[in-house]
Design a protein around this motif. Structure first.
Motif, mmCIF file in Angstrom:
data_model
loop_
_atom_site.group_PDB
_atom_site.id
_atom_site.type_symbol
_atom_site.label_atom_id
_atom_site.label_comp_id
_atom_site.label_asym_id
_atom_site.label_seq_id
_atom_site.Cartn_x
_atom_site.Cartn_y
_atom_site.Cartn_z
ATOM 1 N N ASP A 1 136.338 70.091 82.018
ATOM 2 C CA ASP A 1 135.530 69.681 83.150
ATOM 3 C C ASP A 1 135.007 68.250 82.966
ATOM 4 O O ASP A 1 133.860 67.945 83.250
ATOM 5 C CB ASP A 1 134.360 70.674 83.358
ATOM 6 C CG ASP A 1 133.743 70.544 84.740
ATOM 7 O OD1 ASP A 1 134.396 69.970 85.629
ATOM 8 O OD2 ASP A 1 132.601 71.020 84.924
ATOM 9 N N LYS A 2 135.868 67.402 82.420
ATOM 10 C CA LYS A 2 135.493 66.009 82.177
ATOM 11 C C LYS A 2 136.637 65.071 82.557
ATOM 12 O O LYS A 2 137.803 65.463 82.513
ATOM 13 C CB LYS A 2 135.179 65.805 80.694
ATOM 14 C CG LYS A 2 133.862 66.402 80.261
ATOM 15 C CD LYS A 2 133.447 65.804 78.935
ATOM 16 C CE LYS A 2 132.270 66.493 78.292
ATOM 17 N NZ LYS A 2 131.160 66.866 79.133
ATOM 18 N N ASN A 3 136.278 63.825 82.895
ATOM 19 C CA ASN A 3 137.287 62.795 83.104
ATOM 20 C C ASN A 3 137.603 62.146 81.767
ATOM 21 O O ASN A 3 136.747 62.117 80.875
ATOM 22 C CB ASN A 3 136.759 61.718 84.056
ATOM 23 C CG ASN A 3 136.595 62.271 85.458
ATOM 24 O OD1 ASN A 3 137.450 63.027 85.934
ATOM 25 N ND2 ASN A 3 135.496 61.916 86.097
ATOM 26 N N TYR B 1 141.476 63.711 73.116
ATOM 27 C CA TYR B 1 141.997 63.061 74.311
ATOM 28 C C TYR B 1 143.273 62.285 73.991
ATOM 29 O O TYR B 1 144.260 62.342 74.750
ATOM 30 C CB TYR B 1 140.967 62.126 74.969
ATOM 31 C CG TYR B 1 141.603 61.392 76.123
ATOM 32 C CD1 TYR B 1 142.037 62.105 77.243
ATOM 33 C CD2 TYR B 1 141.850 60.022 76.074
ATOM 34 C CE1 TYR B 1 142.690 61.468 78.283
ATOM 35 C CE2 TYR B 1 142.504 59.371 77.110
ATOM 36 C CZ TYR B 1 142.919 60.101 78.211
ATOM 37 O OH TYR B 1 143.584 59.471 79.233
ATOM 38 N N CYS C 1 142.325 67.431 81.471
ATOM 39 C CA CYS C 1 140.951 67.273 80.960
ATOM 40 C C CYS C 1 139.944 67.909 81.908
ATOM 41 O O CYS C 1 138.954 68.509 81.489
ATOM 42 C CB CYS C 1 140.605 65.787 80.792
ATOM 43 S SG CYS C 1 141.486 65.028 79.446
ATOM 44 N N GLN C 2 140.241 67.767 83.199
ATOM 45 C CA GLN C 2 139.330 68.378 84.158
ATOM 46 C C GLN C 2 139.363 69.900 84.070
ATOM 47 O O GLN C 2 138.335 70.556 84.067
ATOM 48 C CB GLN C 2 139.647 67.906 85.579
ATOM 49 C CG GLN C 2 138.753 66.745 85.970
ATOM 50 C CD GLN C 2 139.398 65.774 86.933
ATOM 51 O OE1 GLN C 2 140.490 66.021 87.442
ATOM 52 N NE2 GLN C 2 138.726 64.662 87.178
ATOM 53 N N TYR C 3 140.564 70.440 83.977
ATOM 54 C CA TYR C 3 140.679 71.897 83.895
ATOM 55 C C TYR C 3 140.072 72.424 82.587
ATOM 56 O O TYR C 3 139.295 73.366 82.591
ATOM 57 C CB TYR C 3 142.152 72.329 83.948
ATOM 58 C CG TYR C 3 142.671 72.647 85.337
ATOM 59 C CD1 TYR C 3 142.381 73.860 85.949
ATOM 60 C CD2 TYR C 3 143.472 71.753 86.024
ATOM 61 C CE1 TYR C 3 142.875 74.178 87.217
ATOM 62 C CE2 TYR C 3 143.977 72.056 87.289
ATOM 63 C CZ TYR C 3 143.671 73.271 87.877
ATOM 64 O OH TYR C 3 144.160 73.586 89.121
ATOM 65 N N ARG D 1 144.841 63.616 82.908
ATOM 66 C CA ARG D 1 143.581 63.594 83.664
ATOM 67 C C ARG D 1 143.264 64.983 84.241
ATOM 68 O O ARG D 1 142.166 65.512 84.059
ATOM 69 C CB ARG D 1 143.660 62.550 84.785
ATOM 70 C CG ARG D 1 142.428 62.483 85.672
ATOM 71 C CD ARG D 1 142.456 61.252 86.566
ATOM 72 N NE ARG D 1 142.329 60.025 85.805
ATOM 73 C CZ ARG D 1 141.159 59.445 85.501
ATOM 74 N NH1 ARG D 1 140.027 59.978 85.906
ATOM 75 N NH2 ARG D 1 141.125 58.342 84.798
ATOM 76 N N ALA D 2 144.283 65.563 84.914
ATOM 77 C CA ALA D 2 144.061 66.892 85.502
ATOM 78 C C ALA D 2 143.751 67.902 84.396
ATOM 79 O O ALA D 2 142.859 68.751 84.541
ATOM 80 C CB ALA D 2 145.291 67.337 86.285
#
Ligand code: GLN
Length: 265
Positions: A27-29, A7, A22-24, A19-20
């Motif tokens: 699949d986490k914040n 991260y 990590c989600q892609y 942030r985006a």
């Protein structure tokens, strides 16, 4: 490498885009990764090396991962086709709420087909004719309709707004997010938007070519009454009021910008 360390690396390379990403990718914040001392599997690390570099050098994240969230769907998208925007959800929502029962509507300049897909998914009684001048867009639309099992209530067809409309069937409504960026604004597009096809963005010198043409040509193409729902640029509401002699309703998007123009006759 641990998730926590990963991260930190993502944040230093992608900044606000972390942030985006990590989600892609995961699949986490970010908050979920901060104290995660587990090791990241090698295959994920090599994906990360490739994807983060492509994004760092300006490729839109939606092209890199191949999809964009839209409404409650995940819409496949690929270079050459406009990426679905959250702003456009207002148009889809308006259509879902106001299309007459069993409506046959056109999604004109359908791009990825995100509008048609969202509307068909939430209105099981309606039918769509998805039109675009771009083969890549039509391919993408077909993929998205299939993905959600909607292809039975939709047809895709290559179509140029500026050509003859004679072959088009009578419609109950036209939904359309046309290219609407004017010549001046095309010069100052953000770097990531420049990676999208200009034919999906450029609406002529004043940005209004498609609105003028569609308002004019659609006159004889409604079964009954006029029903057009356009997406518009945040600064185009007055122009649309003029084009329609004041006979339109403007709605705002979630960022409080004028975004949708409804013409009903
Ligand atoms: N909203 C797009 C932008 O970000 C424009 C999309 C369009 O022209 N339909 O520039």
């Amino acid at each position: 490498m641990t998730y926590e360390y990963l991260y930190g690396e993502i944040k230093s390379v992608l900044g606000d885009g972390a942030r985006a990403y990590c989600q892609y990718l995961l699949d986490k914040n970010p908050e979920e990764l901060l104290f995660d001392k587990r090791e990241v599997p090698d295959d994920l690390l090599s994906k990360h090396a490739e994807y983060s570099e492509r994004i760092r050098t300006g490729e839109p994240i939606q092209y890199v991962f191949g999809y964009a969230p839209f409404y409650d769907l995940y819409i496949d998208c690929a270079p050459g086709v406009l990426i679905p925007r959250f702003d456009t959800e207002v148009l889809a929502e308006e259509a879902i709420k106001t299309l007459p029962e069993n409506a046959y509507f056109a999604d004109l300049c359908c791009g990825t087909g995100c509008i048609a897909a969202a509307v068909l998914k939430h209105r099981e009684d309606v039918f769509a004719l998805c039109l675009d001048i771009s083969d890549k867009a039509l391919e993408c639309t077909e993929k998205n309709l299939k993905k959600y099992g909607l292809e039975g209530r939709a047809e895709t067809r290559k179509f140029d707004v500026f050509s003859s409309w004679d072959g088009l069937p009578p419609l109950d409504a036209i939904l359309c997010n046309p290219p609407y960026v004017n010549a001046k604004n095309m010069m100052t597009l953000p770097e990531n938007v420049k990676k999208e096809p200009s034919e999906a963005l450029y609406g002529g010198e004043d940005g209004l070519d498609f609105y003028r043409e569609i308002i004019k040509k659609s006159k004889n193409h409604f079964k009954d009454k006029t029903h057009i729902i356009f997406e518009i640029g945040y600064d185009e509401a007055d122009a649309l009021r003029k084009l329609t002699d004041g006979k339109c309703v403007i709605k705002k998007d979630l960022s409080n910008n004028d975004r949708v123009c409804i013409i009903r006759g």
